[in-house]
Design a protein around this motif. Structure first.
Motif, PDB file in Angstrom:
ATOM      1  N   MET A 197      41.108 -38.302  53.036  1.00  0.00           N
ATOM      2  CA  MET A 197      41.438 -38.387  54.455  1.00  0.00           C
ATOM      3  C   MET A 197      41.930 -37.033  54.959  1.00  0.00           C
ATOM      4  O   MET A 197      42.779 -36.387  54.355  1.00  0.00           O
ATOM      5  CB  MET A 197      42.523 -39.442  54.675  1.00  0.00           C
ATOM      6  CG  MET A 197      42.947 -39.594  56.128  1.00  0.00           C
ATOM      7  SD  MET A 197      44.225 -40.866  56.293  1.00  0.00           S
ATOM      8  CE  MET A 197      44.556 -40.740  58.048  1.00  0.00           C
ATOM      9  N   SER A 198      41.357 -36.585  56.055  1.00  0.00           N
ATOM     10  CA  SER A 198      41.720 -35.288  56.618  1.00  0.00           C
ATOM     11  C   SER A 198      42.989 -35.402  57.458  1.00  0.00           C
ATOM     12  O   SER A 198      43.136 -36.309  58.271  1.00  0.00           O
ATOM     13  CB  SER A 198      40.570 -34.759  57.480  1.00  0.00           C
ATOM     14  OG  SER A 198      40.910 -33.532  58.056  1.00  0.00           O
ATOM     15  N   HIS A 199      43.919 -34.469  57.241  1.00  0.00           N
ATOM     16  CA  HIS A 199      45.155 -34.454  58.002  1.00  0.00           C
ATOM     17  C   HIS A 199      45.038 -33.464  59.159  1.00  0.00           C
ATOM     18  O   HIS A 199      44.309 -32.476  59.069  1.00  0.00           O
ATOM     19  CB  HIS A 199      46.325 -34.021  57.112  1.00  0.00           C
ATOM     20  CG  HIS A 199      46.586 -34.940  55.964  1.00  0.00           C
ATOM     21  ND1 HIS A 199      47.210 -36.159  56.103  1.00  0.00           N
ATOM     22  CD2 HIS A 199      46.310 -34.802  54.639  1.00  0.00           C
ATOM     23  CE1 HIS A 199      47.305 -36.741  54.915  1.00  0.00           C
ATOM     24  NE2 HIS A 199      46.768 -35.944  54.018  1.00  0.00           N
ATOM     25  N   PRO A 200      45.758 -33.681  60.244  1.00  0.00           N
ATOM     26  CA  PRO A 200      45.850 -32.640  61.269  1.00  0.00           C
ATOM     27  C   PRO A 200      46.420 -31.365  60.665  1.00  0.00           C
ATOM     28  O   PRO A 200      47.239 -31.414  59.755  1.00  0.00           O
ATOM     29  CB  PRO A 200      46.809 -33.232  62.304  1.00  0.00           C
ATOM     30  CG  PRO A 200      46.791 -34.706  62.061  1.00  0.00           C
ATOM     31  CD  PRO A 200      46.548 -34.885  60.597  1.00  0.00           C
ATOM     32  N   ILE A 201      45.981 -30.238  61.167  1.00  0.00           N
ATOM     33  CA  ILE A 201      46.575 -28.979  60.724  1.00  0.00           C
ATOM     34  C   ILE A 201      48.048 -28.933  61.108  1.00  0.00           C
ATOM     35  O   ILE A 201      48.912 -28.542  60.327  1.00  0.00           O
ATOM     36  CB  ILE A 201      45.814 -27.781  61.325  1.00  0.00           C
ATOM     37  CG1 ILE A 201      44.542 -27.523  60.527  1.00  0.00           C
ATOM     38  CG2 ILE A 201      46.668 -26.518  61.345  1.00  0.00           C
ATOM     39  CD1 ILE A 201      44.767 -26.979  59.135  1.00  0.00           C
ATOM     40  N   LEU A 202      48.359 -29.348  62.342  1.00  0.00           N
ATOM     41  CA  LEU A 202      49.739 -29.333  62.790  1.00  0.00           C
ATOM     42  C   LEU A 202      50.031 -30.593  63.590  1.00  0.00           C
ATOM     43  O   LEU A 202      49.276 -30.952  64.491  1.00  0.00           O
ATOM     44  CB  LEU A 202      50.013 -28.105  63.666  1.00  0.00           C
ATOM     45  CG  LEU A 202      51.455 -27.948  64.164  1.00  0.00           C
ATOM     46  CD1 LEU A 202      52.401 -27.652  63.001  1.00  0.00           C
ATOM     47  CD2 LEU A 202      51.551 -26.844  65.213  1.00  0.00           C
ATOM     48  N   LYS A 203      51.119 -31.258  63.228  1.00  0.00           N
ATOM     49  CA  LYS A 203      51.578 -32.423  63.975  1.00  0.00           C
ATOM     50  C   LYS A 203      53.063 -32.247  64.255  1.00  0.00           C
ATOM     51  O   LYS A 203      53.868 -32.127  63.336  1.00  0.00           O
ATOM     52  CB  LYS A 203      51.334 -33.709  63.186  1.00  0.00           C
ATOM     53  CG  LYS A 203      51.688 -34.974  63.965  1.00  0.00           C
ATOM     54  CD  LYS A 203      51.322 -36.227  63.178  1.00  0.00           C
ATOM     55  CE  LYS A 203      51.635 -37.492  63.974  1.00  0.00           C
ATOM     56  NZ  LYS A 203      51.272 -38.718  63.207  1.00  0.00           N
ATOM     57  N   VAL A 204      53.399 -32.211  65.528  1.00  0.00           N
ATOM     58  CA  VAL A 204      54.777 -32.004  65.961  1.00  0.00           C
ATOM     59  C   VAL A 204      55.145 -33.132  66.909  1.00  0.00           C
ATOM     60  O   VAL A 204      54.365 -33.487  67.797  1.00  0.00           O
ATOM     61  CB  VAL A 204      54.923 -30.645  66.680  1.00  0.00           C
ATOM     62  CG1 VAL A 204      56.363 -30.435  67.129  1.00  0.00           C
ATOM     63  CG2 VAL A 204      54.476 -29.504  65.780  1.00  0.00           C
ATOM     64  N   SER A 205      56.324 -33.695  66.735  1.00  0.00           N
ATOM     65  CA  SER A 205      56.737 -34.776  67.627  1.00  0.00           C
ATOM     66  C   SER A 205      58.246 -34.750  67.856  1.00  0.00           C
ATOM     67  O   SER A 205      59.007 -34.277  67.009  1.00  0.00           O
ATOM     68  CB  SER A 205      56.328 -36.142  67.066  1.00  0.00           C
ATOM     69  OG  SER A 205      56.918 -36.372  65.805  1.00  0.00           O
ATOM     70  N   GLY A 206      58.655 -35.252  69.021  1.00  0.00           N
ATOM     71  CA  GLY A 206      60.062 -35.441  69.340  1.00  0.00           C
ATOM     72  C   GLY A 206      60.898 -34.185  69.385  1.00  0.00           C
ATOM     73  O   GLY A 206      62.087 -34.217  69.062  1.00  0.00           O
ATOM     74  N   VAL A 207      60.302 -33.065  69.816  1.00  0.00           N
ATOM     75  CA  VAL A 207      61.055 -31.811  69.830  1.00  0.00           C
ATOM     76  C   VAL A 207      61.932 -31.727  71.076  1.00  0.00           C
ATOM     77  O   VAL A 207      61.468 -31.889  72.207  1.00  0.00           O
ATOM     78  CB  VAL A 207      60.106 -30.595  69.786  1.00  0.00           C
ATOM     79  CG1 VAL A 207      60.889 -29.300  70.015  1.00  0.00           C
ATOM     80  CG2 VAL A 207      59.403 -30.540  68.437  1.00  0.00           C
ATOM     81  N   ASN A 208      63.209 -31.482  70.835  1.00  0.00           N
ATOM     82  CA  ASN A 208      64.174 -31.243  71.906  1.00  0.00           C
ATOM     83  C   ASN A 208      64.869 -29.915  71.655  1.00  0.00           C
ATOM     84  O   ASN A 208      65.173 -29.569  70.505  1.00  0.00           O
ATOM     85  CB  ASN A 208      65.214 -32.358  71.965  1.00  0.00           C
ATOM     86  CG  ASN A 208      64.631 -33.675  72.425  1.00  0.00           C
ATOM     87  OD1 ASN A 208      64.460 -33.921  73.609  1.00  0.00           O
ATOM     88  ND2 ASN A 208      64.305 -34.545  71.468  1.00  0.00           N
ATOM     89  N   LYS A 209      65.102 -29.191  72.744  1.00  0.00           N
ATOM     90  CA  LYS A 209      65.802 -27.913  72.618  1.00  0.00           C
ATOM     91  C   LYS A 209      66.621 -27.664  73.875  1.00  0.00           C
ATOM     92  O   LYS A 209      66.090 -27.719  74.986  1.00  0.00           O
ATOM     93  CB  LYS A 209      64.803 -26.763  72.415  1.00  0.00           C
ATOM     94  CG  LYS A 209      65.452 -25.385  72.312  1.00  0.00           C
ATOM     95  CD  LYS A 209      66.356 -25.259  71.108  1.00  0.00           C
ATOM     96  CE  LYS A 209      66.971 -23.873  70.997  1.00  0.00           C
ATOM     97  NZ  LYS A 209      67.915 -23.773  69.859  1.00  0.00           N
ATOM     98  N   ARG A 210      67.897 -27.400  73.670  1.00  0.00           N
ATOM     99  CA  ARG A 210      68.806 -27.139  74.780  1.00  0.00           C
ATOM    100  C   ARG A 210      69.409 -25.750  74.619  1.00  0.00           C
ATOM    101  O   ARG A 210      69.769 -25.340  73.524  1.00  0.00           O
ATOM    102  CB  ARG A 210      69.914 -28.194  74.814  1.00  0.00           C
ATOM    103  CG  ARG A 210      70.958 -27.995  75.912  1.00  0.00           C
ATOM    104  CD  ARG A 210      72.029 -29.078  75.869  1.00  0.00           C
ATOM    105  NE  ARG A 210      71.496 -30.353  76.302  1.00  0.00           N
ATOM    106  CZ  ARG A 210      71.433 -30.750  77.580  1.00  0.00           C
ATOM    107  NH1 ARG A 210      71.850 -29.934  78.540  1.00  0.00           N
ATOM    108  NH2 ARG A 210      70.958 -31.929  77.887  1.00  0.00           N
ATOM    109  N   PHE A 211      69.496 -25.017  75.729  1.00  0.00           N
ATOM    110  CA  PHE A 211      70.219 -23.752  75.776  1.00  0.00           C
ATOM    111  C   PHE A 211      71.409 -23.951  76.717  1.00  0.00           C
ATOM    112  O   PHE A 211      71.244 -23.935  77.943  1.00  0.00           O
ATOM    113  CB  PHE A 211      69.327 -22.621  76.292  1.00  0.00           C
ATOM    114  CG  PHE A 211      68.158 -22.313  75.402  1.00  0.00           C
ATOM    115  CD1 PHE A 211      68.316 -21.567  74.246  1.00  0.00           C
ATOM    116  CD2 PHE A 211      66.885 -22.767  75.724  1.00  0.00           C
ATOM    117  CE1 PHE A 211      67.239 -21.264  73.427  1.00  0.00           C
ATOM    118  CE2 PHE A 211      65.803 -22.471  74.920  1.00  0.00           C
ATOM    119  CZ  PHE A 211      65.971 -21.717  73.765  1.00  0.00           C
ATOM    120  N   GLY A 212      72.599 -24.168  76.158  1.00  0.00           N
ATOM    121  CA  GLY A 212      73.753 -24.440  76.992  1.00  0.00           C
ATOM    122  C   GLY A 212      73.527 -25.698  77.819  1.00  0.00           C
ATOM    123  O   GLY A 212      73.260 -26.772  77.292  1.00  0.00           O
ATOM    124  N   GLY A 213      73.586 -25.552  79.141  1.00  0.00           N
ATOM    125  CA  GLY A 213      73.371 -26.699  80.017  1.00  0.00           C
ATOM    126  C   GLY A 213      71.927 -26.937  80.386  1.00  0.00           C
ATOM    127  O   GLY A 213      71.631 -27.878  81.140  1.00  0.00           O
TER     128      GLY A 213
END
Length: 264
Positions: free
Chosen positions: A1-17
């Motif tokens: 079974m072939s996998h995706p090269i990249l799988k990203v999920s649920g990314v959150n990023k905060r800079f201060g406010g």
């Protein structure tokens, strides 16, 4: 079974406010050219920097070629198989074009520090192989004749090609390009498109951030659109350019028939 090269999920990023990214993700299949677009301030570069280890996410899951992947530091990202370029060219200006590519190639070397000091036969052979491969890559991107020129003396478009050659020297599974067409004229953009198509055809998957939406729509297999740090659309270029949320994000919803033409 072939996998995706990249799988990203649920990314959150905060800079201060500021919540720069909210539950962002994407899935890039092997052999795709994948576009990431959005208006200025949409969070594209932040997301790109998270994927490539320049920023640490507050949360998110990452898989590279079917295996958990932690983008903690840029050099570890390169070792894992993701190479990137930058919106602002970051070459070693006083080094030659060839030396710049050889620097990129060293991420795959096996020589030890002691071997480098003693100049062992294995070290010399590896250095010769690095030089040969670096020359091949300069030929591949079309600037081999400038191998011995200092990087700062190259024309702007050729410096962009040199950055791509240096990234390819790491033998990446995924080539991540940040605004590769920035500052290029129409002719240079057409040549860049041909180069990227060849790179993908030769087995390297591409993730592309680009402000030139026309280039993205004509080149990419799939596109994700961000706005205010959130995903507002994902799909084929045809699907994305008809999406009302995308039209709204780019042109504020006015004159939608014109907006569709512009996004196309």
């Amino acid at each position: 079974m072939s996998h995706p090269i990249l799988k990203v999920s649920g990314v959150n990023k905060r800079f201060g406010g500021l919540q720069a990214l909210s539950d962002v993700g994407l899935t890039i299949e092997r052999g795709q050219i994948y576009g990431l677009i959005g208006p200025n301030g949409a969070g594209k570069t932040t997301f790109f920097n998270v994927i490539t280890g320049l920023y640490q996410p507050d949360s998110g899951t990452f898989e590279l070629d079917g295996k958990p992947y932690s983008p903690t530091e840029p050099h570890k990202v390169a070792e894992a198989g993701i190479a990137r370029t930058f919106q602002n060219i970051r070459l070693f200006p006083e080094m030659t074009a060839l030396e710049n590519v050889m620097v990129g190639r060293h991420v795959r070397t096996k020589a030890t520090a002691l071997g480098a000091v003693l100049r062992t036969k294995r070290t010399r052979e590896e250095e010769a192989a690095i030089r040969r491969r670096s020359l091949e890559l300069l030929e591949y991107v079309g600037i081999a004749k400038y191998a011995d020129y200092q990087a700062r003396t190259l024309a702007y478009g050729d410096q962009r090609r040199l950055e791509i050659a240096r990234a390819l020297a790491t033998d990446p599974k995924l080539l991540a390009l940040d605004e590769p067409a920035a500052g290029m004229n129409a002719t240079e953009k057409m040549a860049l498109r041909g180069l990227l198509e060849n790179i993908c055809k030769d087995g390297v998957t591409i993730l592309l951030i680009e402000h030139d939406v026309k280039l993205v729509m004509g080149l990419c297999d799939r596109v994700t659109v961000l706005d205010y740090g959130k995903m507002i659309a994902e799909g084929t270029p045809a699907d994305v350019q008809r999406n009302p949320a995308v039209i709204e994000a780019y042109l504020g919803g006015a004159h939608k028939s014109v907006a569709t033409k512009e996004v196309a």
